[in-house]
Write a protein that holds these residues in place. Structure first.
Motif, PDB file in Angstrom:
ATOM      1  N   GLY A 166      -9.624   5.482   4.107  1.00  0.00           N
ATOM      2  CA  GLY A 166     -10.558   4.524   3.535  1.00  0.00           C
ATOM      3  C   GLY A 166     -10.577   3.302   4.435  1.00  0.00           C
ATOM      4  N   TYR A 167     -11.771   2.776   4.738  1.00  0.00           N
ATOM      5  CA  TYR A 167     -11.868   1.735   5.768  1.00  0.00           C
ATOM      6  C   TYR A 167     -12.782   0.620   5.294  1.00  0.00           C
ATOM      7  CZ  TYR A 167     -12.949  -0.327  10.374  1.00  0.00           C
ATOM      8  OH  TYR A 167     -13.126  -1.176  11.437  1.00  0.00           O
ATOM      9  N   VAL A 168     -12.282  -0.611   5.326  1.00  0.00           N
ATOM     10  CA  VAL A 168     -13.090  -1.792   5.024  1.00  0.00           C
ATOM     11  C   VAL A 168     -13.191  -2.619   6.297  1.00  0.00           C
ATOM     12  CG1 VAL A 168     -13.329  -3.878   3.647  1.00  0.00           C
ATOM     13  CG2 VAL A 168     -12.364  -1.818   2.612  1.00  0.00           C
TER      14      VAL A 168
ATOM     15  N   ALA B 198     -13.445   0.195 -11.006  1.00  0.00           N
ATOM     16  CA  ALA B 198     -13.250  -0.227  -9.616  1.00  0.00           C
ATOM     17  C   ALA B 198     -13.668  -1.685  -9.421  1.00  0.00           C
ATOM     18  CB  ALA B 198     -14.046   0.683  -8.679  1.00  0.00           C
ATOM     19  N   LEU B 199     -14.750  -2.095 -10.067  1.00  0.00           N
ATOM     20  CA  LEU B 199     -15.175  -3.490  -9.970  1.00  0.00           C
ATOM     21  C   LEU B 199     -14.160  -4.427 -10.617  1.00  0.00           C
ATOM     22  CD1 LEU B 199     -19.011  -3.142 -10.722  1.00  0.00           C
ATOM     23  CD2 LEU B 199     -17.942  -3.632  -8.519  1.00  0.00           C
TER      24      LEU B 199
ATOM     25  N   ASP C 127      -3.262  -8.413  -6.040  1.00  0.00           N
ATOM     26  CA  ASP C 127      -2.694  -7.557  -7.090  1.00  0.00           C
ATOM     27  C   ASP C 127      -3.323  -6.163  -7.043  1.00  0.00           C
ATOM     28  OD1 ASP C 127      -1.147  -9.648  -7.936  1.00  0.00           O
ATOM     29  OD2 ASP C 127      -2.520 -10.265  -9.544  1.00  0.00           O
ATOM     30  N   ALA C 128      -4.668  -6.119  -6.817  1.00  0.00           N
ATOM     31  CA  ALA C 128      -5.340  -4.815  -6.732  1.00  0.00           C
ATOM     32  C   ALA C 128      -4.835  -4.018  -5.541  1.00  0.00           C
ATOM     33  CB  ALA C 128      -6.857  -5.014  -6.619  1.00  0.00           C
ATOM     34  N   ILE C 129      -4.626  -4.691  -4.414  1.00  0.00           N
ATOM     35  CA  ILE C 129      -4.114  -4.005  -3.225  1.00  0.00           C
ATOM     36  C   ILE C 129      -2.698  -3.494  -3.470  1.00  0.00           C
ATOM     37  CG2 ILE C 129      -3.407  -4.363  -0.831  1.00  0.00           C
ATOM     38  CD1 ILE C 129      -5.763  -6.273  -0.533  1.00  0.00           C
ATOM     39  N   ALA C 130      -1.899  -4.316  -4.162  1.00  0.00           N
ATOM     40  CA  ALA C 130      -0.535  -3.894  -4.475  1.00  0.00           C
ATOM     41  C   ALA C 130      -0.545  -2.659  -5.364  1.00  0.00           C
ATOM     42  CB  ALA C 130       0.218  -5.035  -5.147  1.00  0.00           C
ATOM     43  N   THR C 131      -1.495  -2.626  -6.332  1.00  0.00           N
ATOM     44  CA  THR C 131      -1.606  -1.457  -7.204  1.00  0.00           C
ATOM     45  C   THR C 131      -1.996  -0.223  -6.395  1.00  0.00           C
ATOM     46  OG1 THR C 131      -2.258  -2.845  -9.059  1.00  0.00           O
ATOM     47  CG2 THR C 131      -2.794  -0.494  -9.207  1.00  0.00           C
ATOM     48  N   ALA C 132      -2.980  -0.397  -5.501  1.00  0.00           N
ATOM     49  CA  ALA C 132      -3.420   0.734  -4.672  1.00  0.00           C
ATOM     50  C   ALA C 132      -2.314   1.218  -3.764  1.00  0.00           C
ATOM     51  CB  ALA C 132      -4.625   0.313  -3.844  1.00  0.00           C
ATOM     52  N   ALA C 133      -1.466   0.302  -3.308  1.00  0.00           N
ATOM     53  CA  ALA C 133      -0.412   0.669  -2.357  1.00  0.00           C
ATOM     54  C   ALA C 133       0.672   1.526  -2.980  1.00  0.00           C
ATOM     55  CB  ALA C 133       0.199  -0.599  -1.769  1.00  0.00           C
ATOM     56  N   ARG C 134       0.749   1.564  -4.313  1.00  0.00           N
ATOM     57  CA  ARG C 134       1.787   2.364  -4.951  1.00  0.00           C
ATOM     58  C   ARG C 134       1.599   3.859  -4.706  1.00  0.00           C
ATOM     59  NH1 ARG C 134       1.086  -0.762 -10.680  1.00  0.00           N
ATOM     60  NH2 ARG C 134       1.900  -2.790 -10.021  1.00  0.00           N
TER      61      ARG C 134
ATOM     62  N   ARG D 257     -15.651  -0.253  -3.139  1.00  0.00           N
ATOM     63  CA  ARG D 257     -16.293   0.972  -2.642  1.00  0.00           C
ATOM     64  C   ARG D 257     -15.280   1.864  -1.944  1.00  0.00           C
ATOM     65  NH1 ARG D 257     -20.970  -0.874   0.903  1.00  0.00           N
ATOM     66  NH2 ARG D 257     -19.299  -1.237   2.414  1.00  0.00           N
ATOM     67  N   THR D 258     -14.387   1.250  -1.176  1.00  0.00           N
ATOM     68  CA  THR D 258     -13.376   2.024  -0.458  1.00  0.00           C
ATOM     69  C   THR D 258     -12.311   2.567  -1.399  1.00  0.00           C
ATOM     70  OG1 THR D 258     -13.741   0.657   1.496  1.00  0.00           O
ATOM     71  CG2 THR D 258     -11.720   1.938   1.438  1.00  0.00           C
ATOM     72  N   LEU D 259     -11.929   1.779  -2.397  1.00  0.00           N
ATOM     73  CA  LEU D 259     -10.928   2.254  -3.361  1.00  0.00           C
ATOM     74  C   LEU D 259     -11.444   3.470  -4.129  1.00  0.00           C
ATOM     75  CD1 LEU D 259      -9.584  -1.127  -4.800  1.00  0.00           C
ATOM     76  CD2 LEU D 259      -8.449   0.398  -3.173  1.00  0.00           C
TER      77      LEU D 259
END
Length: 570
Positions: free
Chosen positions: A408-410, A440-441, A508-515, A480-482
């Protein structure tokens, strides 16, 4: 035909019908002078003329009907040819290597899809088959004229030869000049596209008049190139007209003398003049068609130039192993060096490893090569030396589509497509339902966009997302990438346009995705990456340090300097 056949092959059945109709229509026309002679001879001899007149009317109507059907089939075929070419060209453009977009102007590529493909229509409708039909008419007329009076035929052809020779010689130059004219048109389109895409910047800078002059110069160059073609084409018409008028005058003079001497009858002379008309008219049409054909082939040359560029998938063939290794790092750079074509080196012997499900940050001054590193992982460009591996497999051995399904790329600019909020979110997850899109939003603190207007997810975002703020565009790109739910996320400056509140929410959202994902983040704001599992410090295209935030503060002067400038250390 050799150049056009790949485009016409699909329509060969219809084109055979068109060719047959052209021959039948020409045949119906060529019989008419013979019937006119029969009618005149019958009137002179005081015989009944009902049958030849009736047959003449039938042939006239039949020829018109055949010509109408032929023209409709040609128009339909031409539109189909343009449609097929546009779809093929647009699909090819979307699969070109990223380096090709860097080297070419967008407006010129747009011109090839629009203006150049339109010129192909004339190749079929008023080019190729006008020439074919013209040749049939000319051959038939010459044979008939030779039967009627060989001497008059020699007089007529002599009168036509000089003017037509000039016209043919001139027409040969049209193709090259037409190609230049289309290139100038592409440059003008590029200038307009450049100005419109930066309209706000130009307006704010008070540069409207300067930009208008720039576009005006491009338009002038396109005009001058078009005029060079027009001047050549203008020679063809007068030369054909002079040849035609001269031939008619010669035939009338010599023919009148031969009627007076009794060598031929009045009916023969009238029939001969009609055949001369059927000779001259198609010759003029064929010459004009030849000129249009050369113009169309010039456009075809520009289309072929793009179609011959290998796409990304065409350069995916490799003997490198594709098998992944479950024990290997998610992403690994090994002695990677990179330079753009004919440019200075960007990366020098870069090596680092990204463990699976880890959060890794790339930091360093501007121009250190951080964004280029992400572009190499995506295979937008090929490494100059060394290798990039994903899950243990060299990415040069992986088809690009298979590789990108894992990524996934931003981008740093966080582009937003014109259309609705829903259109943008479905770009990476076409099967997602509304609940998934809304979730997602919310993850990127962007749910307010849905409640702001009655349209909800169908609210328009404007050209390039102009109806959104910079931070909203960036968060929309991240949402969109998530949605793609890929195992590896590449984020290039994900918080550069965010205020402190939204930055915290996104963090916080990035931290959640990183799990559940591997995360590689390019960041200028060190506050967003201080809790990363690994931080890679780049300077002038080289890795100068790696470690955690705490470790780098102790042993990396550059990192410590960056942190001090951002008030992360005293």
């Amino acid at each position: 035909m050799r150049e056009l056949w790949p485009y016409l092959r699909k329509h060969r059945g219809v084109l055979v019908v068109v060719a047959v109709l052209s021959v039948l229509s020409a045949g119906a026309a060529l019989v008419q002078p013979v019937l006119v002679r029969t009618v005149l001879d019958a009137i002179t001899a005081k015989r009944p003329v009902g049958s030849p007149v009736s047959l003449l009317v039938v042939l006239l109507l039949t020829g018109a009907a055949l010509g109408g059907v032929r023209d409709y089939l040609l128009q339909r075929t031409a539109e189909g040819l343009v449609l097929t070419t546009r779809r093929r060209l647009a699909g090819h453009l979307l699969h070109l290597p990223i380096a090709e977009y860097d080297a070419r102007r967008t407006g010129d590529l747009l011109s090839r899809v629009g203006a150049d493909t339109t010129l192909l229509r004339a190749v079929v409708t008023s080019g190729l088959f006008e020439m074919v039909a013209g040749v049939v008419m000319v051959i038939g007329a010459v044979i008939a004229m030779a039967v009627l009076d060989p001497l008059l035929l020699a007089v007529a052809l002599g009168g036509l030869a000089v003017g037509l020779g000039v016209a043919v010689t001139v027409s040969r130059r049209v193709r090259g000049l037409s190609t230049q004219a289309q290139a100038r048109l592409g440059e003008m389109t590029s200038a307009v596209e450049r100005s419109l895409s930066a309209a706000r910047t130009i307006r704010a800078s008070g540069a409207e008049e300067r930009e208008a002059e720039t576009v005006g110069r491009s338009a002038t160059e396109a005009y001058e190139a078009g005029m060079r073609v027009a001047r050549l084409e203008a020679i063809v018409g007068p030369a054909s007209t002079a040849a035609t008028q001269g031939a008619f005058l010669l035939v009338l003079g010599v023919g009148g003398a031969r009627v007076a001497s009794g060598a031929i009858s009045v009916g023969d002379l009238v029939a001969f003049i009609l055949f001369l008309f059927f000779l001259v008219m198609p010759l003029g049409q064929a010459l004009n068609a030849y000129t249009r054909l050369q113009t169309g082939l010039g456009a075809l040359q520009r289309i072929e130039e793009v179609l011959k560029i290998p796409t990304e998938s065409e350069s995916d063939i490799s003997d490198l192993p594709r098998e992944s290794d479950d024990a290997a790092p998610a992403v690994e750079f090994e002695n990677v060096s990179f330079r753009y074509a004919q440019g200075e080196p960007i990366l020098h012997d870069v090596s680092f490893a990204v463990p699976r499900n880890a959060r890794v940050a790339l930091v360093g001054p501007s121009g250190a090569g951080k964004s280029t590193t992400l572009a190499l992982i995506e295979r937008f460009y090929e490494v100059t030396d060394g290798s990039v591996r994903v899950n243990g497999a060299d990415i040069r051995g992986l088809p690009r589509d298979a590789l990108r399904r894992q990524l996934g790329y931003v981008e740093q600019e966080a582009p937003v497509l014109a259309g609705t909020l829903r259109d943008n979110l479905l770009l990476t997850a076409p099967g997602a339902d509304d609940a998934t899109l809304l979730r997602a939003l919310d993850d990127v603190n962007l749910g307010v966009l849905v409640t702001r207007t009655p349209e909800g997810l169908d609210v328009q975002v404007g050209e390039g997302g102009v109806l959104l703020s910079g931070g909203e565009r960036q968060r929309l790109a991240i949402a969109r990438t998530l949605l793609a739910d890929t195992p590896i996320l590449l984020l290039d400056e994900p918080t550069s346009n965010l205020d402190a509140r939204n930055e915290a929410a996104l963090r916080d959202a990035i931290a959640t995705a990183a799990r559940r994902r591997t995360l590689i983040i390019v960041a200028h704001r060190l506050s967003t990456v201080v809790d990363s599992d690994l931080i890679v410090v780049l300077e002038e295209g080289r890795v100068v340090a790696t470690g955690t935030h705490t470790e780098l503060l102790d042993r990396s002067p550059l990192y410590r300097e960056l942190a001090a400038h951002q008030l992360l250390v005293s």
